[in-house]
Design an enzyme around this catalytic site. Structure first.
Site, short mmCIF file in Angstrom:
data_model
loop_
_atom_site.label_atom_id
_atom_site.label_comp_id
_atom_site.label_asym_id
_atom_site.label_seq_id
_atom_site.Cartn_x
_atom_site.Cartn_y
_atom_site.Cartn_z
CD GLU A 60 -2.14 -2.28 1.20
OE1 GLU A 60 -1.00 -2.75 1.61
OE2 GLU A 60 -2.99 -3.20 0.73
CG HIS A 129 -11.25 -6.50 5.95
ND1 HIS A 129 -10.64 -6.93 6.85
CD2 HIS A 129 -10.76 -6.47 4.88
CE1 HIS A 129 -9.34 -7.40 6.42
NE2 HIS A 129 -9.64 -7.15 5.20
#
Ligand SMILES: Cc1ncc(C[n+]2csc(CCOP(=O)(O)OP(=O)(O)O)c2C)c(N)n1
Ligand SMILES: [Mg+2]
Lengths: 326, 342
Positions: A60, A129
């Protein structure tokens, strides 16, 4: 006019901009050949080829850092971070790098990029999430932050974000990907920093974002039909820039303010707006503003538990009704 | 392993592949950095440089060699220890000292400070103070060059300590997989802030021993020999421009000063600094020039010119005004302002 899903609107929005401008490139994990974990980028690789639509390693920081380096030297990258929760592993770019390079360099560096991400709850994915992280982003000077609630806005705001010369965080709601809406034919370009009155009303202003918009509208319909309370629902759409004019205008008409926020309670966007209204429109208010939020807890996974904590139409109806009727 | 200083010393004299003009340039750059950094230290002690500053005293050859081998348009990405790399790209001493002295004539008019020197016109695309952050950013700039078919190279400087942060590894893998025209330069000065790198690193050469993990050649060079640095840089840039991907170069060097500000560096073992000062890059280079027949007069003239530049810059900066308040809110957003609402 055609009816498409929010998911397909993402594809159409990216494609519209990539077609228009060769400098628009797109990178992320599993976005190219696989079409994205939410299938929100299917077909782009086939349409624009491997040089413009690129799969990355699970890195990321590399994704956002590379987007920034490309942006500062002439490209207009769209970077995908699969789940917004993962902002936490690349937050340096979001908090320290994108938004500060222009200022620190006294205007020498630019950072025209878009970070798209799957945000929000409803998928029963649990605490890592499912988060709504708009407040993580809103507090950082130098960023722009938008969160569309419907397919038309997805295309229009994405186009505006790509064309914007500043770094834009583009929060797509995971629970909206399958929802449908009408979109006009041809190019759609919206403007950042404009809220939308999606349901006019006279008795109270309800502000909502993303998934909370359809819930607020449903609540407003019920409040009207069952309790005779006529609510104005505003889709905030853009947290930065913030369309305070539309919000203050509505409050000056309805004299009541409710916010419906999916984020946990502390430092939610509604708190900032309530403080602005308290500062600038206090005497327009007939009563204290009310924030309807997810409680200040990590999100649970089980459906029955998750459903119990997000603001629902029933909860909105209840809070508005008891607040207005005493 | 290619210890490239061996090759470098095999040069055949003044008019070899580096040549007289380039050597004088490399010497001047090193002396400019030395004098400017020493001045920054003195000004810090006088409280005219505030906040913090991280000097490259003793590391001049790395900056001079890598910048000396660059072409116009190549991009530098630096750390908070970035004065040297900024000066090496030709940014004036006055602009750098002005920023350190928080004056309106500084590179960024005081808005960035010592750790964030940036001069886009000179290809200095920022100095980054979060360890490792700029390695991925350099990848992105290199990606743009690759995508647009442009021939510039992105060069990213960082310390030994940086090889233990995630962004280093993400960037190395990313650059290798995408075959990006980027050169990663690790200045191994043996220390993080105060802790010896060997105490906290699983391998002997913090960058060199990791290169193999990313399919790259292990390159460890004498970072105090500007010729060795220059030759290594040139080879890495040629490789990048030819589309053959990234390089990772570890330069062995040493900082003569403390980590930052007025750090007395008490953590160094006795004699270490003295040993490294015998290998002072400027001393080495001066001897090389003499050995190649460049007269002492020529060298002394460069020294005097540089001192004069630094003296003049110091006086100019002392006399320069502080930044005006109206720049506080400029350039937060691309419209030039800071408005987050209507
Ligand atoms: C992410 C992060 N962690 C810690 C620091 C604090 N810090 C600043 S410089 C430094 C040492 C870095 O060592 P090295 O990479 O060897 O560079 P050098 O200072 O020796 O040039 C540390 C730990 C930081 N700036 N950023
Ligand atoms: Mg070090």
């Amino acid at each position: 006019m055609v009816e498409i899903t929010y998911r397909d609107a993402v594809i159409r929005g990216i494609a519209q901009e990539m077609q228009r401008d060769e400098d628009v490139v797109f990178l992320g994990e599993d976005v190219a050949k696989a079409g994205g974990v939410f299938k929100a980028t299917v077909g782009l690789y086939e349409q624009f080829g491997p040089l413009r639509v690129r799969d990355t390693p699970i890195s990321e920081q590399a994704i956002l850092g590379a987007a920034m380096g490309a942006a500062m030297t002439g490209l207009k990258p769209i970077a995908e971070i699969m789940f917004s929760d993962f902002f936490a592993v690349c937050f340096d770019y979001i908090a320290n790098e994108f938004p500060k390079s222009r200022y620190m360099s006294n205007g020498q560096l630019k950072c025209p990029l878009v970070v798209r991400t799957g945000n929000g709850a409803g998928s029963r994915f649990g605490a890592q999430h499912s988060q709504s992280v708009e407040n993580w982003c809103m507090m950082i000077p130098g960023l722009k932050v938008v969160a569309p609630s419907n397919p038309r806005d997805v295309i229009g705001l994405l186009a505006a974000a790509v064309r914007d010369p500043d770094p834009v965080i583009f929060l797509e709601h995971k629970s909206l990907y399958a929802t449908k809406g009408e979109v006009p034919d041809g190019e759609i370009v919206d403007t950042l920093g404009s809220a939308k009155i999606v349901r006019p009303g006279r008795d109270a202003t309800i502000l909502a974002l993303a998934l909370m918009v359809p819930r607020a509208v449903e609540a407003a319909d019920k409040l009207k039909a069952e309790h005779g309370i006529d609510c104005e629902v505003i889709d905030v759409r853009s947290l930065v820039p913030l369309d305070t004019r539309t919000i203050l205008g509505s409050v000056s008409k309805t004299h009541r303010l409710f916010t419906v926020e999916e984020n946990p309670r502390l430092c939610g966007w509604g708190a900032e707006i309530v403080s602005i209204v308290a500062d600038e429109a206090f005497y327009d208010l007939d009563g204290p503003p009310v924030r309807i939020t997810t409680p200040h807890i990590p999100l649970p996974a089980a459906d029955i538990l998750e459903d119990a904590v997000l603001p629902t139409p029933a909860r909105i109806v209840d809070r508005v009704k008891t607040t207005l009727n005493g | 392993m290619a210890l490239q200083s061996d090759r470098a010393n095999g040069g055949s004299g003044l008019n070899d592949d580096i040549g007289e003009a380039k050597r004088l340039e490399l010497y001047r750059t090193q002396v400019t950095i030395r004098e400017a950094e020493q001045r920054a230290y003195d000004l810090f002690l006088q409280n005219l440089v505030k906040g913090t500053s991280h000097l490259s005293l003793g590391q001049e050859a790395v900056a001079a060699g890598f910048a000396g081998a660059m072409q116009k348009g190549d991009l530098s990405f630096c750390t908070y220890r970035g004065h040297a790399h900024t000066l090496a790209r030709g940014v004036s001493v006055e602009k750098v000292l002005g920023e350190l002295m928080q004056r309106d004539n500084g590179l960024m008019r005081g808005k960035g400070g010592s750790m964030h020197l940036t001069s886009a016109d000179h290809g200095v695309m920022g100095s980054y103070a979060i360890i490792g952050a700029h390695l991925p950013i350099a990848c992105g700039a290199a990606w743009r060059a690759q995508y647009k078919g442009q021939k510039d190279v992105s060069v990213c400087f960082f310390g030994d300590g940086t090889t233990n942060i995630g962004a280093f590894h993400e960037a190395l893998n990313f650059a290798a997989v995408w075959k990006l025209p980027v050169v990663f330069v690790c200045e191994n000065n043996l220390y993080m802030e105060y802790t010896p790198i060997g105490d906290v690193t699983a391998v002997h050469n913090p960058a060199g021993d990791r290169a193999g993990s990313y399919g790259l050649e292990k390159i460890v060079i004498d970072g105090n020999d500007a010729d060795a640095v220059y030759r290594t840089a040139r080879a890495a840039y040629d490789k990048a421009r030819a589309g053959r991907g990234p390089s990772l170069v570890e330069c062995l060097t040493y900082r003569h000063s403390g980590h930052s500000r007025a750090d007395p560096a008490k953590y160094r073992p006795e004699g270490e600094l003295e040993r490294w000062k015998e290998r002072d890059p400027i001393k080495i280079y001066r001897e090389r020039l003499l050995q190649f027949g460049i007269g002492e007069k020529v060298i002394e003239a460069i020294d005097a010119e540089v001192r004069n530049v630094v003296d003049t810059a110091t006086e100019t900066c002392k006399a320069a005004p502080m930044p005006p308040m109206d720049i506080l809110t400029t350039d937060v957003y691309a419209d030039g302002g800071w408005a987050w609402r209507n």
